[in-house]
Design a protein around this motif. Structure first.
Motif, PDB file in Angstrom:
ATOM      1  N   MET A  90      -3.221  52.855 -34.712  1.00  8.91           N
ATOM      2  CA  MET A  90      -3.718  51.606 -35.261  1.00  8.91           C
ATOM      3  C   MET A  90      -4.714  50.999 -34.281  1.00  8.91           C
ATOM      4  O   MET A  90      -4.810  51.424 -33.128  1.00  8.91           O
ATOM      5  CB  MET A  90      -2.572  50.644 -35.537  1.00  8.91           C
ATOM      6  CG  MET A  90      -1.854  50.107 -34.314  1.00  8.91           C
ATOM      7  SD  MET A  90      -0.494  48.993 -34.722  1.00  8.91           S
ATOM      8  CE  MET A  90      -1.361  47.668 -35.547  1.00  8.91           C
ATOM      9  N   ASP A  91      -5.453  50.005 -34.761  1.00  9.15           N
ATOM     10  CA  ASP A  91      -6.384  49.313 -33.885  1.00  9.15           C
ATOM     11  C   ASP A  91      -5.628  48.624 -32.760  1.00  9.15           C
ATOM     12  O   ASP A  91      -4.493  48.169 -32.926  1.00  9.15           O
ATOM     13  CB  ASP A  91      -7.174  48.264 -34.679  1.00  9.15           C
ATOM     14  CG  ASP A  91      -8.232  48.890 -35.568  1.00  9.15           C
ATOM     15  OD1 ASP A  91      -9.107  49.576 -35.036  1.00  9.15           O
ATOM     16  OD2 ASP A  91      -8.178  48.675 -36.794  1.00  9.15           O
ATOM     17  N   GLU A  92      -6.259  48.538 -31.599  1.00  8.79           N
ATOM     18  CA  GLU A  92      -5.638  47.938 -30.421  1.00  8.79           C
ATOM     19  C   GLU A  92      -5.193  46.512 -30.708  1.00  8.79           C
ATOM     20  O   GLU A  92      -5.987  45.682 -31.159  1.00  8.79           O
ATOM     21  CB  GLU A  92      -6.636  47.959 -29.262  1.00  8.79           C
ATOM     22  CG  GLU A  92      -6.060  47.446 -27.958  1.00  8.79           C
ATOM     23  CD  GLU A  92      -7.092  47.460 -26.843  1.00  8.79           C
ATOM     24  OE1 GLU A  92      -6.715  47.144 -25.699  1.00  8.79           O
ATOM     25  OE2 GLU A  92      -8.264  47.774 -27.110  1.00  8.79           O
ATOM     26  N   PHE A  93      -3.917  46.247 -30.472  1.00  8.69           N
ATOM     27  CA  PHE A  93      -3.302  44.942 -30.718  1.00  8.69           C
ATOM     28  C   PHE A  93      -3.491  44.479 -32.159  1.00  8.69           C
ATOM     29  O   PHE A  93      -3.436  43.286 -32.456  1.00  8.69           O
ATOM     30  CB  PHE A  93      -3.854  43.888 -29.755  1.00  8.69           C
ATOM     31  CG  PHE A  93      -3.341  44.043 -28.345  1.00  8.69           C
ATOM     32  CD1 PHE A  93      -2.092  43.559 -27.989  1.00  8.69           C
ATOM     33  CD2 PHE A  93      -4.103  44.684 -27.390  1.00  8.69           C
ATOM     34  CE1 PHE A  93      -1.614  43.726 -26.698  1.00  8.69           C
ATOM     35  CE2 PHE A  93      -3.630  44.846 -26.095  1.00  8.69           C
ATOM     36  CZ  PHE A  93      -2.390  44.370 -25.742  1.00  8.69           C
ATOM     37  N   GLY A  94      -3.714  45.404 -33.081  1.00 13.69           N
ATOM     38  CA  GLY A  94      -3.866  45.056 -34.492  1.00 13.69           C
ATOM     39  C   GLY A  94      -5.172  44.358 -34.801  1.00 13.69           C
ATOM     40  O   GLY A  94      -5.283  43.704 -35.840  1.00 13.69           O
ATOM     41  N   MET A  95      -6.174  44.502 -33.937  1.00 13.44           N
ATOM     42  CA  MET A  95      -7.436  43.785 -34.111  1.00 13.44           C
ATOM     43  C   MET A  95      -8.510  44.733 -34.622  1.00 13.44           C
ATOM     44  O   MET A  95      -9.098  45.507 -33.859  1.00 13.44           O
ATOM     45  CB  MET A  95      -7.878  43.142 -32.790  1.00 13.44           C
ATOM     46  CG  MET A  95      -6.894  42.118 -32.279  1.00 13.44           C
ATOM     47  SD  MET A  95      -7.470  41.332 -30.766  1.00 13.44           S
ATOM     48  CE  MET A  95      -6.079  40.260 -30.406  1.00 13.44           C
ATOM     49  N   GLY A  96      -8.764  44.674 -35.923  1.00 13.81           N
ATOM     50  CA  GLY A  96      -9.781  45.522 -36.528  1.00 13.81           C
ATOM     51  C   GLY A  96      -9.436  45.836 -37.964  1.00 13.81           C
ATOM     52  O   GLY A  96      -8.272  45.775 -38.364  1.00 13.81           O
ATOM     53  N   SER A  97     -10.449  46.174 -38.745  1.00  8.72           N
ATOM     54  CA  SER A  97     -10.230  46.527 -40.148  1.00  8.72           C
ATOM     55  C   SER A  97     -10.721  47.937 -40.461  1.00  8.72           C
ATOM     56  O   SER A  97     -10.749  48.329 -41.620  1.00  8.72           O
ATOM     57  CB  SER A  97     -10.952  45.530 -41.063  1.00  8.72           C
ATOM     58  OG  SER A  97     -12.340  45.518 -40.786  1.00  8.72           O
TER      59      SER A  97
END
Length: 357
Positions: free
Chosen positions: A1-8
């Protein structure tokens, strides 16, 4: 997943990007979406039956849409966030990805429970109140007409989600989805959510402000990796080096923006207005839904005679199909959340179901 949930787009992971298993043109790789694109790709590849993900502004539903699986974000507080690394604490939810709604339901029934380790997790009494509200929907008849199994269900179509970014394929799927629900007996009616255009900028203002606060703990002493110190004896420079080396570019960008939002002048100009918009968005959803908000009322009876209220709303999860890997950067990457952030701002449940595959 994107780092620390930051990204789409699932391009900011330290381990490299995840790949969508549904290429549109030969062997061209497409983005699985983010931030929980790895979970969606794993379910689509049948590596697992069910996967969990974090949904702050659509990070479960957008990957589900682009990977052709089902993605569900429960109501805020319905599933414990204990063990989840916080991005934006008032928006984060643990979501579920699976290939069928039945698997989503079975998994949700298992993980939806009170948890003393999470102060935002719903109490047992609140869950009972919600169950009472669900059971009071007498006007939805349990009819035996096979051709209209959803007779009595009212579905709203919000005009504000008809944004300029919607592609022809998304519009076509939206129209065919509404027609399909009508054929099953639903009453599909137009509804209005006037503050929807303001939701995306308000979301990013609040989310980045909370991210800046939550990620302050990663200083290399209490949490996170530690990089060799410089010759300087100043503690602030040691922290700075650790955070510079430890965070990726996207995370650092969002921390800087969030720190600015929380500065004295920007707090009044951006943060407080965004909180007001959030409250207005919540009130708009309370206004159009037939079931009362259990957090705002003690009334446990729904009004079956109010023809202006709906049981659900229908709109696309994404504005377009999955982009080619690495081709959708810059501001456009943030616009991908325009269809999904409203549910997080209001704290309501939302589900993405593939249609037209």
């Amino acid at each position: 997943m994107d780092e620390f949930g930051m990204g789409s787009l699932n391009q900011s992971s330290v381990h490299g990007p995840a790949h969508n298993l549904h290429p549109e043109n030969g062997n061209v790789l497409h983005s699985p979406g983010g931030s929980s694109g790895g979970s969606a790709a794993a379910v689509a590849a049948r590596m697992c039956r069910v996967a969990l993900g974090s949904d702050t502004g659509g990070s479960v539903r957008l990957p589900a849409s682009w990977c052709g699986v089902v993605g569900f974000k429960p109501s805020y507080g319905r599933v414990s966030r204990y063990g989840l690394v916080s991005y934006a604490s008032s928006l984060d939810s643990v979501g579920i990805l699976a290939r069928s709604t039945r698997d989503i339901r079975d998994t949700f029934n298992i993980i939806s429970a009170p948890d003393p380790h999470d102060m935002t997790c719903m109490s047992k009494s609140l869950r009972s109140r919600i169950d009472t509200l669900c059971a009071s929907r007498e006007w939805i008849s349990h009819n035996t007409i096979a051709s209209e199994p959803l007779k009595g269900v009212r579905v709203g179509v919000p005009s504000e989600f008809w944004v300029d970014e919607l592609s022809p394929s998304a519009i076509d799927a939206w129209k065919r989805g509404a027609a399909k629900l009508e054929s099953l007996g639903c009453d599909v009616i137009p509804v209005s959510l006037p503050h929807t255009p303001h939701t995306l900028p308000a979301y990013y203002t609040l989310a980045l402000a909370e991210a800046s606060s939550n990620l302050a703990r990663f200083d290399g002493i209490r949490f996170g990796t530690r990089h060799p110190p410089t010759q300087s004896t100043r503690a602030s420079l040691k922290y700075a080096q650790t955070r510079t080396m430890g965070f990726g570019d996207e995370v650092k960008r969002r921390i800087l923006l969030g720190t600015f939002v929380m500065s004295a002048r920007a707090y009044e100009n951006y943060y407080l207005p965004s909180q007001r918009i959030r409250r207005l968005v919540q009130r708009e959803f309370n206004r159009i839904f037939a079931m009362p908000n259990a957090l705002c009322t003690t009334n446990t009876k729904t009004d079956a005679r109010n023809v202006d209220k709906v049981d659900a709303i229908l709109f696309p999860t994404a504005t377009d199909t999955a982009p080619v890997q690495g081709s959708n950067n810059g501001l456009s990457a943030y616009v991908n959340d325009v269809m999904t952030v409203s549910a997080n701002m209001a704290g309501i449940p939302a589900i993405s179901v593939p249609f037209g595959l």
